[in-house]
Motif scaffolding. Sequence first.
Motif, short mmCIF file in Angstrom:
data_model
loop_
_atom_site.label_atom_id
_atom_site.label_comp_id
_atom_site.label_asym_id
_atom_site.label_seq_id
_atom_site.Cartn_x
_atom_site.Cartn_y
_atom_site.Cartn_z
N ALA A 166 -29.17 -5.95 -8.97
CA ALA A 166 -29.03 -6.89 -10.08
C ALA A 166 -27.57 -6.99 -10.49
CB ALA A 166 -29.87 -6.43 -11.27
N PRO A 167 -27.16 -8.15 -11.02
CA PRO A 167 -25.80 -8.27 -11.53
C PRO A 167 -25.65 -7.53 -12.86
CG PRO A 167 -27.02 -10.32 -11.88
CD PRO A 167 -27.93 -9.41 -11.13
N VAL A 168 -24.47 -7.00 -13.11
CA VAL A 168 -24.22 -6.31 -14.38
C VAL A 168 -22.93 -6.82 -15.00
CG1 VAL A 168 -25.43 -4.23 -13.72
CG2 VAL A 168 -22.99 -4.43 -13.23
N THR A 169 -22.81 -6.74 -16.31
CA THR A 169 -21.56 -7.12 -16.97
C THR A 169 -20.76 -5.88 -17.34
OG1 THR A 169 -22.97 -7.47 -18.89
CG2 THR A 169 -22.09 -9.43 -17.80
N ASP A 170 -21.37 -4.98 -18.12
CA ASP A 170 -20.68 -3.73 -18.45
C ASP A 170 -21.14 -2.64 -17.50
OD1 ASP A 170 -19.92 -1.24 -19.52
OD2 ASP A 170 -19.69 -2.15 -21.51
N ARG A 171 -20.24 -2.23 -16.63
CA ARG A 171 -20.62 -1.34 -15.53
C ARG A 171 -21.21 -0.01 -16.02
NH1 ARG A 171 -17.47 -1.92 -10.69
NH2 ARG A 171 -17.11 0.32 -10.69
N MET A 172 -20.46 0.71 -16.87
CA MET A 172 -20.86 2.06 -17.24
C MET A 172 -22.12 2.05 -18.09
SD MET A 172 -18.94 3.57 -15.43
CE MET A 172 -19.67 5.18 -15.75
N GLU A 173 -22.20 1.07 -19.00
CA GLU A 173 -23.37 0.99 -19.86
C GLU A 173 -24.62 0.75 -19.01
OE1 GLU A 173 -23.05 -1.54 -23.51
OE2 GLU A 173 -25.04 -2.17 -22.83
N ALA A 174 -24.53 -0.17 -18.05
CA ALA A 174 -25.67 -0.49 -17.19
C ALA A 174 -26.08 0.74 -16.39
CB ALA A 174 -25.32 -1.64 -16.26
N LEU A 175 -25.08 1.46 -15.87
CA LEU A 175 -25.37 2.63 -15.04
C LEU A 175 -26.15 3.68 -15.83
CD1 LEU A 175 -24.91 4.00 -12.31
CD2 LEU A 175 -22.78 4.94 -13.20
N SER A 176 -25.65 4.00 -17.04
CA SER A 176 -26.34 5.05 -17.80
C SER A 176 -27.70 4.57 -18.28
CB SER A 176 -25.47 5.55 -18.96
OG SER A 176 -25.01 4.45 -19.70
N ALA A 177 -27.81 3.27 -18.63
CA ALA A 177 -29.10 2.74 -19.08
C ALA A 177 -30.13 2.83 -17.96
CB ALA A 177 -28.94 1.30 -19.55
N VAL A 178 -29.73 2.52 -16.74
CA VAL A 178 -30.66 2.56 -15.61
C VAL A 178 -31.11 3.99 -15.33
CG1 VAL A 178 -30.77 2.31 -13.09
CG2 VAL A 178 -29.90 0.43 -14.49
N ILE A 206 -39.56 7.96 -12.57
CA ILE A 206 -39.41 7.34 -11.25
C ILE A 206 -38.20 7.96 -10.58
CG2 ILE A 206 -38.97 5.17 -10.03
CD1 ILE A 206 -40.25 3.72 -12.42
N GLN A 207 -38.42 8.49 -9.38
CA GLN A 207 -37.32 9.18 -8.71
C GLN A 207 -36.45 8.21 -7.91
OE1 GLN A 207 -39.44 12.42 -6.65
NE2 GLN A 207 -38.17 13.78 -7.92
N ALA A 208 -35.15 8.30 -8.10
CA ALA A 208 -34.21 7.44 -7.37
C ALA A 208 -33.49 8.25 -6.30
CB ALA A 208 -33.21 6.83 -8.32
N GLU A 209 -33.29 7.62 -5.16
CA GLU A 209 -32.54 8.29 -4.08
C GLU A 209 -31.06 8.01 -4.24
OE1 GLU A 209 -33.58 7.18 0.05
OE2 GLU A 209 -35.08 8.78 -0.24
N ASP A 210 -30.75 6.81 -4.79
CA ASP A 210 -29.35 6.43 -4.92
C ASP A 210 -29.20 5.37 -6.01
OD1 ASP A 210 -26.65 6.44 -4.33
OD2 ASP A 210 -26.83 4.84 -2.82
N VAL A 211 -28.19 5.49 -6.82
CA VAL A 211 -27.84 4.45 -7.79
C VAL A 211 -26.35 4.19 -7.62
CG1 VAL A 211 -27.75 3.79 -10.22
CG2 VAL A 211 -29.59 5.28 -9.41
N ALA A 212 -25.97 2.92 -7.37
CA ALA A 212 -24.55 2.66 -7.11
C ALA A 212 -24.11 1.32 -7.69
CB ALA A 212 -24.31 2.66 -5.60
N LEU A 213 -22.86 1.28 -8.13
CA LEU A 213 -22.24 0.04 -8.59
C LEU A 213 -21.39 -0.51 -7.46
CD1 LEU A 213 -21.06 1.31 -12.05
CD2 LEU A 213 -22.64 -0.59 -11.70
N ARG A 214 -21.39 -1.84 -7.30
CA ARG A 214 -20.53 -2.40 -6.24
C ARG A 214 -20.21 -3.86 -6.53
NH1 ARG A 214 -23.45 -5.91 -3.49
NH2 ARG A 214 -25.72 -5.67 -3.47
#
Lengths: 316, 253
Positions: free
Chosen positions: A265-277, A286-294
């Motif tokens: 998904a697209p994000v505007t504020d990188r860090m906020e989106a990362l921690s929220a997710v 829900i277990q995640a294998e990987d979470v990444a910004l790009r």
Amino acid sequence: MADAAITVEGAEKRYGAKKALDGLDLTVARGTVHGVLGPNGAGKTTLVRVLSTLLRPDAGRIRVAGHDVVREAYAVRLRIGLLGQHAALDEELGGRQNLELFGRLHHLGARRARARADELLERFGLAGTGRKAVRQYSGGMRRRLDLAASLITEPEVLFLDEPTTGLDPRGRAEVWNSVRSLVGAGTTVLLTTQYLEEADQLADRISVVDAGRVIADGTADELKAATGGDRIDVVLRDADRLDAAVALLPLTGITVDADRRLLSAPVTDRMEALSAVVRALEQAGIQAEDVALRRPTLDEVFLHLTGDDTRMKEAA
Amino acid sequence: MSVHALTDSWTMTRRELARWQRQPVQLAVGLVFPVMLLLMFGYLVGGGRGVAGDYRDYLIPGMLALTMAFGLEGTMIAVTQDLDKGVIDRFRSMPMANGAVLVGRSAADMLQSVLTLLVLIAVGAALGWRPGGGPAALLGALGLLLLFRFAMLWIGIHLALVAGRPELVQAVQILVWPVGFLSNAFATPGSMPGWLGTAVEWNPLSHTATAVRHLFGVPGAESGHVGWAFLWPLALLAVFFPLAVRRFARLSR
């Protein structure tokens, strides 16, 4: 633009009911590599054929290297090189014979045509081919000879129509290296391609073409930024939880790739989106294998611009 | 531009000669094939229905004319191959005289036709055939044959530009052969059913063959055909030369 090598204003070309070019506009600055990106049937080849005087446009004002492609076709031909989609060589003759033939037809005279053929064979790593007929060349060799043939007179403007279509990765790398070395010499290059990676690698600016018109124009970075900047990718451990995650995550415009268990998904504020997710996934267990910004890829840019991403979302 | 017309045409002719050099076998096969036909019809098939006098005297002029007609295929194949390979696009995007592509093609094909005629005549001579009428008649006959070939050449170029693809050459081959054999190359029209005989008499190939027979002093070959052997190719050229040139120019449409 005074220092433009190519200007196209309102180019139109129709074949029966189909409009191959539908009011296409394009400007390419001197000494740059311009990528024309689009799917099959977007009008890329028609554009190259019009620019290289092979095809007469129905309407539009089109200038290449300072001359009108219709009224001053001969002057344009003196200043261009063309690498078409299919190798334009005499298959029965050898590499040197081909280059000498094209050199003579450029009116270099016998001696200079021969010298130029030697020079180009050397430069494109074909000096050892001797009398071997082009028919027996590998795909990469044939493409390099074809490229050499389009450079006989060191053209001001070079057209490359899908130069690496049908080549293996090695052949593709060979052609890319040759194109890069040309740009240093001041040649303007217009390159059409279906491969976003190719445009990203070689072009200074990119025009995205669809249905005979330019739908976006800019550097690769500008085009990527226009699609909404950064994206977040989440890979889940368990594919069954994809639907739950889509409903739960605080994101909009999520696309799902079930095979790779991937949400994007697209994000505007990188860090906020990362921690929220991360938080939301943890709370729901829900277990995640990987979470990444790009940054977005050009594929995403392209799908976004041609409107195909809406279709993808609906399907997802 | 016109300054380059001659040099460009010569360069394109030389391209064809270089191809011969690269493919001597193909050139040889092209020269031997008519000889095979001549030997087959002269000695194996036993044709010559309705022919008075020595069949060889009748057959050899017929074979010379038939070979010129079959040249149409060779021209068409060469042009479609260039179109298919995209090499014509490269020529057209270069600052060369526009017509040189077609002039080079014609020059090379005519040269090959001269060779073919000379080989056939030499083989005929080796078999004991002697054309009557002397050197002037021989030159006149060669002239008429090459004029006929020239008309076939431009029909071939036109058909190639219309067809555009090598696969369609086969369709034309299927048509060229019956037209070639529906002539008086092997047998007199008088020996055929009425309507067939009429068609055969109208065939331009028959007129050229009969005109050549007349020049070589073959009994029964009337002089009136010499005029037709002039007019038919010129009429065909008047139609197909402008059509082919227009088709070539319309590649840019």
